[in-house]
Write a protein that holds these residues in place. Structure first.
Motif, PDB file in Angstrom:
ATOM      1  N   ARG A  47       0.756  -1.287  -0.075  1.00 31.74           N
ATOM      2  CA  ARG A  47       0.037   0.035   0.089  1.00 31.74           C
ATOM      3  C   ARG A  47       0.871   1.334  -0.054  1.00 31.74           C
ATOM      4  NH1 ARG A  47      -5.003   1.270   1.259  1.00 31.74           N
ATOM      5  NH2 ARG A  47      -5.845   3.300   2.187  1.00 31.74           N
ATOM      6  N   LEU A  48       0.560   2.007  -0.845  1.00 39.24           N
ATOM      7  CA  LEU A  48       1.364   3.414  -1.020  1.00 39.24           C
ATOM      8  C   LEU A  48       0.449   4.468  -0.619  1.00 39.24           C
ATOM      9  CD1 LEU A  48       3.077   2.935  -4.390  1.00 39.24           C
ATOM     10  CD2 LEU A  48       3.780   2.283  -2.155  1.00 39.24           C
ATOM     11  N   GLN A  49       0.982   5.548   0.031  1.00 39.28           N
ATOM     12  CA  GLN A  49       0.355   6.670   0.466  1.00 39.28           C
ATOM     13  C   GLN A  49       1.012   8.071  -0.323  1.00 39.28           C
ATOM     14  OE1 GLN A  49      -0.284   6.765   4.758  1.00 39.28           O
ATOM     15  NE2 GLN A  49       0.259   4.702   4.942  1.00 39.28           N
ATOM     16  N   LEU A  50       0.329   8.808  -0.750  1.00 39.16           N
ATOM     17  CA  LEU A  50       1.096   9.951  -1.287  1.00 39.16           C
ATOM     18  C   LEU A  50      -0.198  11.122  -1.493  1.00 39.16           C
ATOM     19  CD1 LEU A  50       0.593   9.649  -5.280  1.00 39.16           C
ATOM     20  CD2 LEU A  50       0.170   7.756  -3.879  1.00 39.16           C
ATOM     21  N   GLY A  51       0.494  12.279  -2.073  1.00 32.77           N
ATOM     22  CA  GLY A  51      -0.300  13.413  -2.077  1.00 32.77           C
ATOM     23  C   GLY A  51       0.334  14.582  -2.749  1.00 32.77           C
ATOM     24  N   GLY A  52      -0.163  15.697  -2.893  1.00 35.62           N
ATOM     25  CA  GLY A  52       0.202  16.816  -3.577  1.00 35.62           C
ATOM     26  C   GLY A  52      -0.819  17.995  -3.423  1.00 35.62           C
ATOM     27  N   ARG A  53      -0.544  18.840  -4.370  1.00 34.78           N
ATOM     28  CA  ARG A  53      -1.212  20.169  -4.314  1.00 34.78           C
ATOM     29  C   ARG A  53      -1.819  20.434  -5.780  1.00 34.78           C
ATOM     30  NH1 ARG A  53      -0.463  25.473  -0.663  1.00 34.78           N
ATOM     31  NH2 ARG A  53      -2.751  25.783  -0.154  1.00 34.78           N
ATOM     32  N   VAL A  54      -2.794  21.107  -6.074  1.00 29.26           N
ATOM     33  CA  VAL A  54      -3.158  21.659  -7.335  1.00 29.26           C
ATOM     34  C   VAL A  54      -3.048  23.111  -7.224  1.00 29.26           C
ATOM     35  CG1 VAL A  54      -4.637  21.595  -9.519  1.00 29.26           C
ATOM     36  CG2 VAL A  54      -4.343  19.516  -8.008  1.00 29.26           C
ATOM     37  N   ARG A  87     -11.007  21.673  -4.939  1.00 29.66           N
ATOM     38  CA  ARG A  87     -11.717  20.547  -5.211  1.00 29.66           C
ATOM     39  C   ARG A  87     -11.639  19.926  -6.729  1.00 29.66           C
ATOM     40  NH1 ARG A  87     -13.444  18.760  -1.100  1.00 29.66           N
ATOM     41  NH2 ARG A  87     -15.076  17.700  -2.006  1.00 29.66           N
ATOM     42  N   ALA A  88     -10.114  20.220  -6.987  1.00 32.30           N
ATOM     43  CA  ALA A  88      -9.446  19.535  -8.347  1.00 32.30           C
ATOM     44  C   ALA A  88      -9.639  18.223  -8.270  1.00 32.30           C
ATOM     45  CB  ALA A  88      -8.382  20.196  -8.371  1.00 32.30           C
ATOM     46  N   ARG A  89      -9.787  17.441  -9.428  1.00 34.78           N
ATOM     47  CA  ARG A  89      -9.855  16.107  -9.480  1.00 34.78           C
ATOM     48  C   ARG A  89      -8.582  15.629 -10.185  1.00 34.78           C
ATOM     49  NH1 ARG A  89     -13.752  14.720 -13.523  1.00 34.78           N
ATOM     50  NH2 ARG A  89     -13.182  12.519 -13.164  1.00 34.78           N
ATOM     51  N   VAL A  90      -8.056  14.718  -9.527  1.00 32.84           N
ATOM     52  CA  VAL A  90      -6.797  14.201  -9.810  1.00 32.84           C
ATOM     53  C   VAL A  90      -6.784  12.480 -10.038  1.00 32.84           C
ATOM     54  CG1 VAL A  90      -4.169  13.925  -9.193  1.00 32.84           C
ATOM     55  CG2 VAL A  90      -5.639  15.938  -8.860  1.00 32.84           C
ATOM     56  N   ARG A  91      -5.970  12.089 -10.970  1.00 30.18           N
ATOM     57  CA  ARG A  91      -5.926  10.535 -11.047  1.00 30.18           C
ATOM     58  C   ARG A  91      -4.480  10.224 -10.833  1.00 30.18           C
ATOM     59  NH1 ARG A  91      -8.917   8.768 -16.180  1.00 30.18           N
ATOM     60  NH2 ARG A  91      -7.029   9.756 -17.259  1.00 30.18           N
ATOM     61  N   ALA A  92      -4.268   9.223 -10.279  1.00 29.30           N
ATOM     62  CA  ALA A  92      -3.006   8.522  -9.895  1.00 29.30           C
ATOM     63  C   ALA A  92      -2.827   7.350 -10.599  1.00 29.30           C
ATOM     64  CB  ALA A  92      -2.759   8.464  -8.445  1.00 29.30           C
ATOM     65  N   GLU A 100      -8.613   7.597  -8.303  1.00 28.30           N
ATOM     66  CA  GLU A 100      -8.890   9.114  -8.539  1.00 28.30           C
ATOM     67  C   GLU A 100      -9.548   9.759  -7.343  1.00 28.30           C
ATOM     68  OE1 GLU A 100     -11.999   9.874 -11.453  1.00 28.30           O
ATOM     69  OE2 GLU A 100     -10.795   8.522 -12.989  1.00 28.30           O
ATOM     70  N   THR A 101      -8.861  10.898  -6.993  1.00 30.74           N
ATOM     71  CA  THR A 101      -9.371  11.618  -5.697  1.00 30.74           C
ATOM     72  C   THR A 101      -9.840  13.054  -6.004  1.00 30.74           C
ATOM     73  OG1 THR A 101      -8.842  12.023  -3.322  1.00 30.74           O
ATOM     74  CG2 THR A 101      -7.252  12.455  -5.105  1.00 30.74           C
ATOM     75  N   ARG A 102     -10.422  13.898  -5.122  1.00 33.81           N
ATOM     76  CA  ARG A 102     -10.560  15.092  -5.350  1.00 33.81           C
ATOM     77  C   ARG A 102      -9.822  16.192  -4.064  1.00 33.81           C
ATOM     78  NH1 ARG A 102     -14.634  17.946  -7.710  1.00 33.81           N
ATOM     79  NH2 ARG A 102     -15.576  16.013  -8.619  1.00 33.81           N
ATOM     80  N   ALA A 103      -9.271  17.163  -4.689  1.00 33.28           N
ATOM     81  CA  ALA A 103      -8.592  17.906  -3.719  1.00 33.28           C
ATOM     82  C   ALA A 103      -9.419  18.733  -2.541  1.00 33.28           C
ATOM     83  CB  ALA A 103      -7.820  19.015  -4.437  1.00 33.28           C
ATOM     84  N   ASP A 104      -8.843  19.122  -1.648  1.00 35.31           N
ATOM     85  CA  ASP A 104      -9.889  19.898  -0.665  1.00 35.31           C
ATOM     86  C   ASP A 104      -9.968  21.521  -1.050  1.00 35.31           C
ATOM     87  OD1 ASP A 104      -7.611  21.083   0.266  1.00 35.31           O
ATOM     88  OD2 ASP A 104      -7.181  19.998   2.007  1.00 35.31           O
ATOM     89  N   ASP A 105     -10.468  22.078  -0.056  1.00 35.10           N
ATOM     90  CA  ASP A 105     -10.587  23.457  -0.298  1.00 35.10           C
ATOM     91  C   ASP A 105      -9.168  24.432  -0.634  1.00 35.10           C
ATOM     92  OD1 ASP A 105     -13.164  23.203  -0.453  1.00 35.10           O
ATOM     93  OD2 ASP A 105     -13.716  23.862   1.513  1.00 35.10           O
ATOM     94  N   GLU A 106      -8.395  23.632  -0.134  1.00 32.10           N
ATOM     95  CA  GLU A 106      -6.674  24.474  -0.215  1.00 32.10           C
ATOM     96  C   GLU A 106      -6.042  23.585  -1.305  1.00 32.10           C
ATOM     97  OE1 GLU A 106      -6.134  27.052   1.416  1.00 32.10           O
ATOM     98  OE2 GLU A 106      -7.916  27.077   2.500  1.00 32.10           O
ATOM     99  N   GLY A 107      -6.745  22.947  -2.401  1.00 30.04           N
ATOM    100  CA  GLY A 107      -5.985  22.269  -3.315  1.00 30.04           C
ATOM    101  C   GLY A 107      -4.915  21.131  -2.918  1.00 30.04           C
ATOM    102  N   LEU A 131      -7.619  15.879 -13.824  1.00 24.83           N
ATOM    103  CA  LEU A 131      -8.722  15.614 -14.640  1.00 24.83           C
ATOM    104  C   LEU A 131      -9.710  16.855 -15.031  1.00 24.83           C
ATOM    105  CD1 LEU A 131      -9.563  12.151 -13.366  1.00 24.83           C
ATOM    106  CD2 LEU A 131      -8.197  12.723 -15.404  1.00 24.83           C
ATOM    107  N   ALA A 132      -9.878  17.500 -13.753  1.00 27.61           N
ATOM    108  CA  ALA A 132     -10.600  18.846 -13.727  1.00 27.61           C
ATOM    109  C   ALA A 132     -10.123  19.701 -12.600  1.00 27.61           C
ATOM    110  CB  ALA A 132     -12.105  18.535 -13.687  1.00 27.61           C
ATOM    111  N   PRO A 133     -10.091  20.912 -12.796  1.00 32.32           N
ATOM    112  CA  PRO A 133     -10.826  21.904 -14.110  1.00 32.32           C
ATOM    113  C   PRO A 133      -9.606  21.771 -15.261  1.00 32.32           C
ATOM    114  CG  PRO A 133     -10.066  23.465 -12.444  1.00 32.32           C
ATOM    115  CD  PRO A 133      -9.957  21.904 -11.715  1.00 32.32           C
ATOM    116  N   LEU A 134     -10.044  22.092 -16.246  1.00 32.85           N
ATOM    117  CA  LEU A 134      -8.781  22.102 -17.486  1.00 32.85           C
ATOM    118  C   LEU A 134      -9.057  23.439 -18.042  1.00 32.85           C
ATOM    119  CD1 LEU A 134      -9.472  18.662 -19.211  1.00 32.85           C
ATOM    120  CD2 LEU A 134      -7.692  19.231 -17.405  1.00 32.85           C
ATOM    121  N   ALA A 135      -7.884  23.967 -18.234  1.00 29.33           N
ATOM    122  CA  ALA A 135      -7.686  25.339 -18.847  1.00 29.33           C
ATOM    123  C   ALA A 135      -7.730  25.188 -20.321  1.00 29.33           C
ATOM    124  CB  ALA A 135      -6.235  26.114 -18.358  1.00 29.33           C
ATOM    125  N   PRO A 136      -8.814  26.011 -21.051  1.00 29.23           N
ATOM    126  CA  PRO A 136      -8.970  25.879 -22.587  1.00 29.23           C
ATOM    127  C   PRO A 136      -7.563  26.138 -23.285  1.00 29.23           C
ATOM    128  CG  PRO A 136     -10.571  27.515 -21.689  1.00 29.23           C
ATOM    129  CD  PRO A 136      -9.577  27.110 -20.346  1.00 29.23           C
TER     130      PRO A 136
END
Length: 394
Positions: A47-54, A87-92, A100-107, A131-136
């Motif tokens: 089992r791996l645990q990881l994180g980051g910020r958007v 609330r950004a969506r990220v896929r690992a 897939e997971t969703r970021a908190d209010d601080e990214g 995955l979201a949001p995506l800049a045009p």
């Protein structure tokens, strides 16, 4: 009505409102390219645990050893003023596994990957995709997170504070701490004498090549993650996960949040490696002795030793740490208030945790650091650190 808690609640409400506004703007129509900032993770073969910020993408100039103070000031400001994407969506992805997971209010986002087939020890690369949001018109934001699986040869782990333990920060003097932070960078900040050699010795262990994992648990904000990892790399300190804190209103209005953060992180590490014992390293400047004493009370069989760097010359603080050490010793765990890295190395070598010859390496590293140029925190100081007080209780 108590003013400070009330102000804290008002600031928290304003912060949440601002986060909500930025979330709507980012998700409705991202105006700038975005980026994923991955953090070093850790785990087991299963089992791996990881994180980051958007964050909104900001180009950061790489620091240089001869940077002037104004360049360091601008660089720190740009990092502290980061624009997170709530609330950004990220896929690992790891091999054929995806989570897939969703970021908190601080990214910030956190996730775990159950590997199925056990992984080999060492560092593993996990692909991250926004995955979201995506800049045009912008290319999809991607990154690579690295996750540590300690080897079976590891005899123990190390959990260390950073400020006033690895590098001089003077957290007891907020103005001096701020001045030092704003005038320096990863090249010009220096570790305490002998720290690099000591931590390398603990990482290698008495037999050499043990690969004992090192975790850095600090109340520094996540905004400083990259400068801190640069500092560890440049100073030759063992690479290991950093567990920092979010920069927000709670840092000003919740004085107990520092202790809660460290205890929560230590519990997470202990829970991940139930068969591993740990060496805890901190300083006497704030609450590390009290936090580590609480850890020993809760987990007396999990702690090999507690080392506290003496940075507060106040005799009352020495007496308080000595009283805590007496309580910890009843659990048969030594807590030492030490003047320098060499004292830690001697005790660790006597206990059989590092090689005896490593003591001389720490001594040599200490001599070298003592003669190295250092950054000034203010016009009246000769360097950005203060020497630890000569007197130390054990």
């Amino acid at each position: 009505m108590k003013l400070r808690p009330a102000i804290g609640r008002w600031v928290a409400r304003a912060d949440r409102l601002n986060d909500w506004r930025r979330t709507r703007l980012h998700h409705a129509r991202p105006r700038h390219p975005l980026e994923i900032v991955p953090y070093l993770g850790f785990g087991t073969p299963q089992r791996l645990q990881l994180g980051g910020r958007v964050l909104r993408l900001v180009e950061h100039r790489a620091p240089q050893a001869d940077d002037l103070a104004w360049r360091n000031l601008v660089a720190i400001y740009r990092r502290m003023a980061s624009d997170e994407v709530a609330r950004a969506r990220v896929r690992a992805s790891l091999g054929g596994l995806t989570v897939e997971t969703r970021a908190d209010d601080e990214g910030h986002f956190q996730l775990a990957i159950d590997t199925g087939t056990p992984l080999e020890p060492g560092w593993h690369a996990v692909a991250l995709e926004l995955l979201a949001p995506l800049a045009p018109g912008a290319a999809p934001a991607t990154a690579c997170a690295r996750v540590l699986v300690p080897p079976p040869a590891a005899r123990f782990g190390v959990i260390s504070d950073l400020d006033d333990t690895v590098l001089w920060s003077d957290v007891r003097n907020r103005l001096r701490m701020l001045a030092l932070l704003l005038r320096s960078n990863a090249y010009t900040r220096k570790p305490f004498e002998g720290v690099s050699a000591l931590y390398r010795a603990l990482h290698r262990g008495a037999a050499g090549g043990e690969g004992n994992p090192v975790f850095y648990v600090s109340s520094s904000p996540w905004n400083l993650y990259t400068p801190l990892t640069d500092f560890l790399r440049l100073q030759g300190l063992p690479e290991g996960p950093l567990m920092l804190k979010d920069f927000g209103d709670h840092m000003l209005f919740e004085p107990l949040d520092h202790a809660r953060h460290k205890l929560r992180c230590i519990e997470q590490i202990f829970g991940t490696y139930p068969g591993l014992r740990f060496v805890l390293i901190g300083d006497s400047g704030e609450h590390d002795p009290e936090i580590y004493a609480e850890v020993v009370r809760a987990h007396p069989q999990r702690v090999l030793a507690v080392y506290i760097r003496s940075v507060d010359p106040n005799p009352a603080r020495h007496a308080a740490v000595a009283q805590l050490a007496e309580g910890v010793r009843r659990a048969r765990v030594p807590m030492l208030l030490v003047p320098d890295s060499l004292a830690v190395a001697r005790h660790a070598a006597d206990a059989g945790w590092i090689a005896p010859q490593a003591v001389e390496s720490v001594r040599a590293d200490q001599r070298e650091e003592e003669t190295a140029p250092r950054v000034s925190a203010d016009a009246g100081a000769e360097d950005g650190r203060q020497p630890p007080p000569a007197q130390a209780a054990t």
